[in-house]
Design a protein around this motif. Structure first.
Motif, PDB file in Angstrom:
ATOM      1  N   LEU A 212       9.363  74.357 -36.792  1.00  0.00           N
ATOM      2  CA  LEU A 212      10.469  74.060 -35.882  1.00  0.00           C
ATOM      3  C   LEU A 212      10.519  72.545 -35.679  1.00  0.00           C
ATOM      4  O   LEU A 212       9.487  71.880 -35.711  1.00  0.00           O
ATOM      5  CB  LEU A 212      10.271  74.778 -34.546  1.00  0.00           C
ATOM      6  CG  LEU A 212      10.131  76.304 -34.635  1.00  0.00           C
ATOM      7  CD1 LEU A 212       9.803  76.888 -33.267  1.00  0.00           C
ATOM      8  CD2 LEU A 212      11.383  76.937 -35.207  1.00  0.00           C
ATOM      9  N   ILE A 213      11.706  72.010 -35.466  1.00  0.00           N
ATOM     10  CA  ILE A 213      11.888  70.567 -35.321  1.00  0.00           C
ATOM     11  C   ILE A 213      12.192  70.266 -33.856  1.00  0.00           C
ATOM     12  O   ILE A 213      13.249  70.646 -33.345  1.00  0.00           O
ATOM     13  CB  ILE A 213      13.015  70.045 -36.229  1.00  0.00           C
ATOM     14  CG1 ILE A 213      12.833  70.568 -37.662  1.00  0.00           C
ATOM     15  CG2 ILE A 213      13.052  68.520 -36.195  1.00  0.00           C
ATOM     16  CD1 ILE A 213      11.479  70.276 -38.276  1.00  0.00           C
ATOM     17  N   ARG A 214      11.278  69.592 -33.204  1.00  0.00           N
ATOM     18  CA  ARG A 214      11.419  69.349 -31.767  1.00  0.00           C
ATOM     19  C   ARG A 214      12.572  68.398 -31.465  1.00  0.00           C
ATOM     20  O   ARG A 214      13.192  68.476 -30.410  1.00  0.00           O
ATOM     21  CB  ARG A 214      10.136  68.746 -31.205  1.00  0.00           C
ATOM     22  CG  ARG A 214       8.902  69.585 -31.415  1.00  0.00           C
ATOM     23  CD  ARG A 214       7.675  68.833 -30.954  1.00  0.00           C
ATOM     24  NE  ARG A 214       7.573  68.768 -29.511  1.00  0.00           N
ATOM     25  CZ  ARG A 214       7.026  67.757 -28.850  1.00  0.00           C
ATOM     26  NH1 ARG A 214       6.554  66.709 -29.498  1.00  0.00           N
ATOM     27  NH2 ARG A 214       6.940  67.784 -27.532  1.00  0.00           N
ATOM     28  N   GLY A 215      12.813  67.457 -32.374  1.00  0.00           N
ATOM     29  CA  GLY A 215      13.769  66.396 -32.113  1.00  0.00           C
ATOM     30  C   GLY A 215      15.128  66.631 -32.726  1.00  0.00           C
ATOM     31  O   GLY A 215      15.498  67.745 -33.100  1.00  0.00           O
ATOM     32  N   THR A 216      15.850  65.536 -32.859  1.00  0.00           N
ATOM     33  CA  THR A 216      17.235  65.585 -33.303  1.00  0.00           C
ATOM     34  C   THR A 216      17.381  66.130 -34.713  1.00  0.00           C
ATOM     35  O   THR A 216      16.578  65.850 -35.599  1.00  0.00           O
ATOM     36  CB  THR A 216      17.862  64.176 -33.228  1.00  0.00           C
ATOM     37  OG1 THR A 216      19.172  64.209 -33.795  1.00  0.00           O
ATOM     38  CG2 THR A 216      17.028  63.158 -33.990  1.00  0.00           C
ATOM     39  N   ARG A 217      18.440  66.886 -34.943  1.00  0.00           N
ATOM     40  CA  ARG A 217      18.739  67.399 -36.271  1.00  0.00           C
ATOM     41  C   ARG A 217      19.319  66.320 -37.187  1.00  0.00           C
ATOM     42  O   ARG A 217      19.529  66.555 -38.378  1.00  0.00           O
ATOM     43  CB  ARG A 217      19.740  68.565 -36.174  1.00  0.00           C
ATOM     44  CG  ARG A 217      21.113  68.161 -35.717  1.00  0.00           C
ATOM     45  CD  ARG A 217      22.090  69.345 -35.690  1.00  0.00           C
ATOM     46  NE  ARG A 217      21.704  70.343 -34.710  1.00  0.00           N
ATOM     47  CZ  ARG A 217      21.443  71.606 -35.027  1.00  0.00           C
ATOM     48  NH1 ARG A 217      21.513  72.011 -36.293  1.00  0.00           N
ATOM     49  NH2 ARG A 217      21.105  72.474 -34.088  1.00  0.00           N
ATOM     50  N   TYR A 218      19.581  65.129 -36.633  1.00  0.00           N
ATOM     51  CA  TYR A 218      20.237  64.073 -37.407  1.00  0.00           C
ATOM     52  C   TYR A 218      19.254  63.126 -38.094  1.00  0.00           C
ATOM     53  O   TYR A 218      19.664  62.246 -38.848  1.00  0.00           O
ATOM     54  CB  TYR A 218      21.208  63.293 -36.511  1.00  0.00           C
ATOM     55  CG  TYR A 218      22.271  64.198 -35.934  1.00  0.00           C
ATOM     56  CD1 TYR A 218      23.367  64.585 -36.694  1.00  0.00           C
ATOM     57  CD2 TYR A 218      22.149  64.718 -34.645  1.00  0.00           C
ATOM     58  CE1 TYR A 218      24.323  65.455 -36.182  1.00  0.00           C
ATOM     59  CE2 TYR A 218      23.095  65.588 -34.128  1.00  0.00           C
ATOM     60  CZ  TYR A 218      24.181  65.944 -34.900  1.00  0.00           C
ATOM     61  OH  TYR A 218      25.122  66.824 -34.398  1.00  0.00           O
ATOM     62  N   GLY A 248       6.859  79.573 -29.748  1.00  0.00           N
ATOM     63  CA  GLY A 248       7.463  80.137 -30.941  1.00  0.00           C
ATOM     64  C   GLY A 248       8.887  80.600 -30.758  1.00  0.00           C
ATOM     65  O   GLY A 248       9.582  80.889 -31.737  1.00  0.00           O
ATOM     66  N   ARG A 249       9.362  80.640 -29.516  1.00  0.00           N
ATOM     67  CA  ARG A 249      10.743  81.053 -29.243  1.00  0.00           C
ATOM     68  C   ARG A 249      11.709  79.871 -29.201  1.00  0.00           C
ATOM     69  O   ARG A 249      12.900  80.058 -28.919  1.00  0.00           O
ATOM     70  CB  ARG A 249      10.791  81.827 -27.921  1.00  0.00           C
ATOM     71  CG  ARG A 249      10.035  83.147 -27.965  1.00  0.00           C
ATOM     72  CD  ARG A 249       9.728  83.692 -26.585  1.00  0.00           C
ATOM     73  NE  ARG A 249       8.706  82.912 -25.903  1.00  0.00           N
ATOM     74  CZ  ARG A 249       8.171  83.230 -24.724  1.00  0.00           C
ATOM     75  NH1 ARG A 249       8.568  84.339 -24.116  1.00  0.00           N
ATOM     76  NH2 ARG A 249       7.244  82.477 -24.174  1.00  0.00           N
ATOM     77  N   ALA A 250      11.216  78.664 -29.486  1.00  0.00           N
ATOM     78  CA  ALA A 250      12.063  77.473 -29.471  1.00  0.00           C
ATOM     79  C   ALA A 250      13.120  77.538 -30.572  1.00  0.00           C
ATOM     80  O   ALA A 250      12.960  78.229 -31.584  1.00  0.00           O
ATOM     81  CB  ALA A 250      11.209  76.221 -29.642  1.00  0.00           C
ATOM     82  N   ALA A 251      14.199  76.776 -30.380  1.00  0.00           N
ATOM     83  CA  ALA A 251      15.256  76.695 -31.379  1.00  0.00           C
ATOM     84  C   ALA A 251      14.778  75.920 -32.610  1.00  0.00           C
ATOM     85  O   ALA A 251      13.770  75.206 -32.555  1.00  0.00           O
ATOM     86  CB  ALA A 251      16.482  76.018 -30.779  1.00  0.00           C
ATOM     87  N   GLN A 252      15.504  76.020 -33.701  1.00  0.00           N
ATOM     88  CA  GLN A 252      15.138  75.328 -34.934  1.00  0.00           C
ATOM     89  C   GLN A 252      15.141  73.816 -34.755  1.00  0.00           C
ATOM     90  O   GLN A 252      14.292  73.115 -35.302  1.00  0.00           O
ATOM     91  CB  GLN A 252      16.119  75.704 -36.051  1.00  0.00           C
ATOM     92  CG  GLN A 252      15.909  74.969 -37.368  1.00  0.00           C
ATOM     93  CD  GLN A 252      14.634  75.381 -38.090  1.00  0.00           C
ATOM     94  OE1 GLN A 252      14.466  76.552 -38.401  1.00  0.00           O
ATOM     95  NE2 GLN A 252      13.743  74.445 -38.354  1.00  0.00           N
ATOM     96  N   PHE A 253      16.090  73.286 -33.959  1.00  0.00           N
ATOM     97  CA  PHE A 253      16.207  71.847 -33.743  1.00  0.00           C
ATOM     98  C   PHE A 253      16.428  71.545 -32.262  1.00  0.00           C
ATOM     99  O   PHE A 253      16.983  72.344 -31.511  1.00  0.00           O
ATOM    100  CB  PHE A 253      17.404  71.267 -34.524  1.00  0.00           C
ATOM    101  CG  PHE A 253      17.307  71.389 -36.010  1.00  0.00           C
ATOM    102  CD1 PHE A 253      16.525  70.514 -36.754  1.00  0.00           C
ATOM    103  CD2 PHE A 253      18.005  72.373 -36.682  1.00  0.00           C
ATOM    104  CE1 PHE A 253      16.444  70.628 -38.129  1.00  0.00           C
ATOM    105  CE2 PHE A 253      17.935  72.491 -38.056  1.00  0.00           C
ATOM    106  CZ  PHE A 253      17.145  71.616 -38.785  1.00  0.00           C
ATOM    107  N   ASP A 254      15.963  70.364 -31.854  1.00  0.00           N
ATOM    108  CA  ASP A 254      16.445  69.684 -30.641  1.00  0.00           C
ATOM    109  C   ASP A 254      16.055  70.317 -29.315  1.00  0.00           C
ATOM    110  O   ASP A 254      16.665  70.014 -28.300  1.00  0.00           O
ATOM    111  CB  ASP A 254      17.973  69.576 -30.692  1.00  0.00           C
ATOM    112  CG  ASP A 254      18.453  68.170 -30.327  1.00  0.00           C
ATOM    113  OD1 ASP A 254      17.625  67.251 -30.253  1.00  0.00           O
ATOM    114  OD2 ASP A 254      19.667  68.000 -30.127  1.00  0.00           O
TER     115      ASP A 254
END
Length: 463
Positions: A212-218, A248-254
């Motif tokens: 999962l990517i904690r930060g910006t999708r950009y 583990g329930r966090a979104a893919q990005f951001d």
């Protein structure tokens, strides 16, 4: 491609902390400055939107910081998390200059607050932003606007152009249209490549597709890739990154910092087979939390589970998502999807290895297991009081460490030749200092120090 825009003195690629510091420093000299940001305005600020503190050296109480945090202690903390994998000269430069940065930040609109419950161990080392990273970003953008800085959003750089080794301009997509712009100097502050899942998988293998990517999708690394393809000197390992264990329930990005779980030191962590694999109590969380992303990445399916009992619930910052709860370990295992008999045996073995002692949540307490492999060297209390709680852990990548090599003036090199008018700051060059591991708040230190240096140097070149 549309006709080139008017010439700019300083172009800054990236609108996060490092880029904003560079833009402000350059604009204060009277330079004509443009910030180019791939994100839409609502998502401006890069990963800095999600940060919350700045690690700062100081020789006495400074703003909200207490006591003293000297250069040698700071550097020793860095050495322990990086295992010596750092450029000492650049690291010490960042550390020393951090002391002058905090007053500069306050002078440019950033406000700080004292450490709150759950962060008291950082009251001497880290200054927390009032309103978090988004407030810091907004303050800097307000300051930049007052100084006449222009900001373009939805503007992704596709190519950096050079003539005879000199930077001359950029090709970019702005609002879906190709645009060419020219400039006299360039500051690259566009972050790492962590949001480019294909690039992560190229470095890590297929397991990266479970990250999962904690930060910006950009932060897709397009500028970094373009510079490397053109022969810019690189630094760092593409598999090294700031990666932490997140819900583990966090979104893919951001989803940012709110999905980080601080329960690990007070828990038992197991993999999908119900087996422990590392010392949960190795050190205080701000110094060791960033190792857990890589540890989880090394487990089957890149997943792990943190197990606590009811007495540990108030020992850490509360999570955004509530944990799974059950009155027995077997019931909890069933809810988490791991073998109940194995988890029960693991917990029973751990409990039997715990010894009497004094528990202290804010410092190393030496409350360790005996005869357990791997051991738990601090905060080892039996997990016996129901209801039992469990969190699913996934690898959350914040930023990657492969980047552009720079010197003490933040100058980028190409073919071991310094480029005359290109500088880099922030995550795109952090691998020069962070070879591995992470120290809480140090990414903001690197971005602020080298952002300011890059802005000053770019403006001086124009002048």
């Amino acid at each position: 491609m549309t006709k080139p825009e008017s010439d700019w003195d300083v172009i800054v690629v990236g609108g996060g902390n490092a880029g904003l510091c560079a833009a402000i420093e350059a604009a204060e000299t009277g330079a004509k400055v443009l910030i180019v940001d791939a994100a839409p305005k609502a998502y401006r600020g890069g990963n800095s939107r999600h940060t919350r503190n700045f690690r700062c050296m100081h020789s006495g109480p400074l703003s909200v910081l207490t006591g003293t945090y000297g250069e040698e202690e700071y550097f020793d903390d860095l050495l322990r998390v990086t295992k010596g994998n750092t450029d000492e000269d650049l690291a010490r430069l960042a550390i020393r200059k951090s002391e002058e940065c905090l007053p500069w930040m306050e002078a440019h609109g950033v406000r700080f607050q004292p450490s709150l419950s759950g962060t008291l161990s950082l009251s001497r080392t880290n200054a927390f932003f009032l309103g978090g990273g988004k407030a810091l970003v907004n303050a800097y953008f307000n300051t930049a606007e007052d100084l006449g800085v222009t900001a373009w959003y939805d503007a992704e750089v596709t190519h950096v152009t050079f003539e005879d080794g000199d930077f001359t301009g950029l090709e970019l997509m702005r609002g879906g249209e190709p645009v060419a712009i020219s400039g006299r100097s360039l500051v690259l502050a566009s972050g790492g490549f962590q949001a480019n899942i294909d690039w992560l998988a190229e470095a890590w293998g297929p397991s990266a597709r479970n990250f999962l990517i904690r930060g910006t999708r950009y932060n897709r690394g397009r500028v970094l890739r373009d510079m490397l393809d053109q022969g810019a000197d690189s630094i760092g390992d593409p598999t090294q990154c700031h990666a932490v264990a997140i819900d583990g329930r966090a979104a893919q990005f951001d989803d940012g910092i709110v999905t980080r779980l601080d329960c690990v030191p007070f828990s038992v962590v197991v993999n999908r087979d119900g087996e422990r694999f590392y010392d949960e109590g190795e050190d205080v969380w701000p110094k060791r939390y960033a190792i857990w992303g890589r540890l989880v990445a090394g487990q089957p399916d890149q997943v792990a589970y943190s197990i606590i009992d009811s007495k540990a619930v108030r020992d850490f910052m509360p999570s955004v998502f509530p944990p799974e709860k059950a009155d027995t370990i077997e019931e909890l295992a069933d809810k988490l999807g791991i073998p109940g008999d194995r988890l029960r045996r693991t917990i029973e073995t751990y409990n039997a290895a715990c010894r009497e002692g004094t528990f202290s949540s804010n410092e190393l307490d030496g409350l360790a297991t005996e005869g357990l492999d791997p051991p738990k060297t601090n905060w080892a209390r039996p997990i016996v009081e129901p209801p039992f709680h469990g969190y699913t852990l996934r690898t959350g990548v914040t930023f990657t460490y492969l980047g552009l090599k720079v010197d003490h003036r933040a100058v980028v090199s190409m073919g071991n030749r310094q480029l005359p008018n290109v500088w880099a700051a922030g995550e795109i060059m952090a691998g020069s200092i962070l070879g591995e591991g992470y120290l809480a708040g140090f990414g903001m230190t690197i971005g602020t120090v080298f952002g300011r240096i890059a802005g000053q140097e770019a403006a001086a070149h124009v002048a």
